[in-house]
Design a protein around this motif. Structure first.
Motif, PDB file in Angstrom:
ATOM      1  N   MET A   1      62.775  30.458  28.854  1.00 29.58           N
ATOM      2  CA  MET A   1      61.737  31.000  29.516  1.00 29.58           C
ATOM      3  C   MET A   1      61.547  32.784  29.866  1.00 29.58           C
ATOM      4  SD  MET A   1      58.857  30.174  30.566  1.00 29.58           S
ATOM      5  CE  MET A   1      57.813  30.012  31.835  1.00 29.58           C
ATOM      6  N   ASN A   2      62.788  33.266  29.809  1.00 28.19           N
ATOM      7  CA  ASN A   2      63.049  34.674  30.065  1.00 28.19           C
ATOM      8  C   ASN A   2      62.333  35.503  28.620  1.00 28.19           C
ATOM      9  OD1 ASN A   2      63.216  36.954  31.357  1.00 28.19           O
ATOM     10  ND2 ASN A   2      65.531  36.997  30.824  1.00 28.19           N
ATOM     11  N   ASN A   3      63.027  34.671  27.654  1.00 28.21           N
ATOM     12  CA  ASN A   3      62.938  35.252  26.326  1.00 28.21           C
ATOM     13  C   ASN A   3      61.434  35.090  26.083  1.00 28.21           C
ATOM     14  OD1 ASN A   3      65.226  36.114  25.145  1.00 28.21           O
ATOM     15  ND2 ASN A   3      65.531  34.243  24.036  1.00 28.21           N
ATOM     16  N   PHE A   4      60.465  34.191  26.163  1.00 27.20           N
ATOM     17  CA  PHE A   4      59.263  33.943  26.130  1.00 27.20           C
ATOM     18  C   PHE A   4      58.353  35.085  27.044  1.00 27.20           C
ATOM     19  CE2 PHE A   4      54.928  32.342  27.820  1.00 27.20           C
ATOM     20  CZ  PHE A   4      54.438  32.236  26.414  1.00 27.20           C
ATOM     21  N   ASN A   5      58.819  35.682  28.089  1.00 28.99           N
ATOM     22  CA  ASN A   5      58.216  36.537  28.967  1.00 28.99           C
ATOM     23  C   ASN A   5      58.512  37.807  28.136  1.00 28.99           C
ATOM     24  OD1 ASN A   5      57.210  34.828  30.716  1.00 28.99           O
ATOM     25  ND2 ASN A   5      58.936  34.995  32.388  1.00 28.99           N
ATOM     26  N   LYS A   6      59.559  38.104  27.886  1.00 29.54           N
ATOM     27  CA  LYS A   6      59.884  39.426  26.936  1.00 29.54           C
ATOM     28  C   LYS A   6      59.222  39.591  25.643  1.00 29.54           C
ATOM     29  CE  LYS A   6      64.621  40.375  28.613  1.00 29.54           C
ATOM     30  NZ  LYS A   6      66.007  40.361  28.281  1.00 29.54           N
ATOM     31  N   GLU A   7      58.947  38.481  25.195  1.00 29.46           N
ATOM     32  CA  GLU A   7      58.327  38.192  23.737  1.00 29.46           C
ATOM     33  C   GLU A   7      56.582  38.584  24.211  1.00 29.46           C
ATOM     34  OE1 GLU A   7      57.594  35.049  20.369  1.00 29.46           O
ATOM     35  OE2 GLU A   7      59.607  35.331  21.075  1.00 29.46           O
ATOM     36  N   ASN A   8      56.229  37.783  25.013  1.00 26.33           N
ATOM     37  CA  ASN A   8      54.944  37.998  25.469  1.00 26.33           C
ATOM     38  C   ASN A   8      54.505  39.548  25.972  1.00 26.33           C
ATOM     39  OD1 ASN A   8      52.166  37.263  26.214  1.00 26.33           O
ATOM     40  ND2 ASN A   8      52.756  36.543  28.205  1.00 26.33           N
ATOM     41  N   LYS A   9      55.602  40.252  26.826  1.00 27.89           N
ATOM     42  CA  LYS A   9      55.411  41.847  27.162  1.00 27.89           C
ATOM     43  C   LYS A   9      55.382  42.438  25.797  1.00 27.89           C
ATOM     44  CE  LYS A   9      57.140  41.507  31.791  1.00 27.89           C
ATOM     45  NZ  LYS A   9      58.043  41.692  32.557  1.00 27.89           N
ATOM     46  N   TYR A  10      56.204  42.300  25.102  1.00 27.47           N
ATOM     47  CA  TYR A  10      56.468  43.094  23.882  1.00 27.47           C
ATOM     48  C   TYR A  10      55.105  42.738  22.834  1.00 27.47           C
ATOM     49  CZ  TYR A  10      57.606  44.431  18.879  1.00 27.47           C
ATOM     50  OH  TYR A  10      57.470  45.172  17.806  1.00 27.47           O
ATOM     51  N   ILE A  11      54.431  41.607  22.797  1.00 26.78           N
ATOM     52  CA  ILE A  11      53.189  41.469  21.985  1.00 26.78           C
ATOM     53  C   ILE A  11      51.978  42.275  22.784  1.00 26.78           C
ATOM     54  CG2 ILE A  11      51.402  39.634  21.289  1.00 26.78           C
ATOM     55  CD1 ILE A  11      53.842  37.804  20.958  1.00 26.78           C
ATOM     56  N   ARG A  12      51.900  42.232  24.026  1.00 27.26           N
ATOM     57  CA  ARG A  12      51.038  42.919  24.749  1.00 27.26           C
ATOM     58  C   ARG A  12      51.100  44.522  24.750  1.00 27.26           C
ATOM     59  NH1 ARG A  12      50.663  40.788  30.492  1.00 27.26           N
ATOM     60  NH2 ARG A  12      52.985  40.250  29.992  1.00 27.26           N
ATOM     61  N   ALA A  13      52.246  44.854  24.686  1.00 27.36           N
ATOM     62  CA  ALA A  13      52.523  46.274  24.588  1.00 27.36           C
ATOM     63  C   ALA A  13      52.277  46.701  23.020  1.00 27.36           C
ATOM     64  CB  ALA A  13      54.082  46.505  24.650  1.00 27.36           C
ATOM     65  N   LYS A  14      52.497  45.903  21.992  1.00 25.50           N
ATOM     66  CA  LYS A  14      52.385  46.178  20.638  1.00 25.50           C
ATOM     67  C   LYS A  14      50.648  46.352  20.396  1.00 25.50           C
ATOM     68  CE  LYS A  14      53.475  45.161  15.965  1.00 25.50           C
ATOM     69  NZ  LYS A  14      52.749  46.545  15.569  1.00 25.50           N
ATOM     70  N   GLU A  15      49.883  45.300  21.155  1.00 22.12           N
ATOM     71  CA  GLU A  15      48.485  45.239  20.936  1.00 22.12           C
ATOM     72  C   GLU A  15      47.921  46.661  21.599  1.00 22.12           C
ATOM     73  OE1 GLU A  15      47.304  41.639  22.906  1.00 22.12           O
ATOM     74  OE2 GLU A  15      47.819  40.400  21.046  1.00 22.12           O
TER      75      GLU A  15
END
Length: 100
Positions: A1-15
């Motif tokens: 779950m923690n990896n998912f949150n980091k990945e989600n944050k990364y995707i939002r930051a990239k956008e």
């Protein structure tokens, strides 16, 4: 779950970075092109009739609205409103399914 949150944050930051790049590209193009048109206007007929202002005004409106969207300055339907509405709709849906 923690990896998912980091990945989600990364995707939002990239956008977000992509949105900023597009806006600054638009703004840079606006400044360069309008400056060139102003120079052409001055060199051809002087500033007796400043036709380049029509371009500056029209494109400027577009840049203004692009800035509103990029920096979330829309007071009515901005990101915060969108997030609240999504949360509200998800809660409504959850409460409906809870009693079934």
């Amino acid at each position: 779950m923690n990896n998912f949150n980091k990945e989600n944050k990364y995707i939002r930051a990239k956008e977000r970075v992509d949105e900023l790049k597009k806006f600054y590209g638009n703004l840079g193009s606006y400044v360069v092109i309008v400056s060139i048109l102003a120079l052409i206007n001055y060199l051809t007929i002087g500033f007796g009739y400043m036709w380049f202002l029509w371009v500056a005004f029209g494109w400027g409106i577009g840049v203004f609205f692009h800035a509103l969207k990029t920096f979330d300055l829309n007071p009515f339907f901005g990101r915060k409103w969108e997030e609240r509405k999504i949360k509200q709709l998800m809660e409504d849906e959850e409460s409906k399914n809870k009693w079934r």
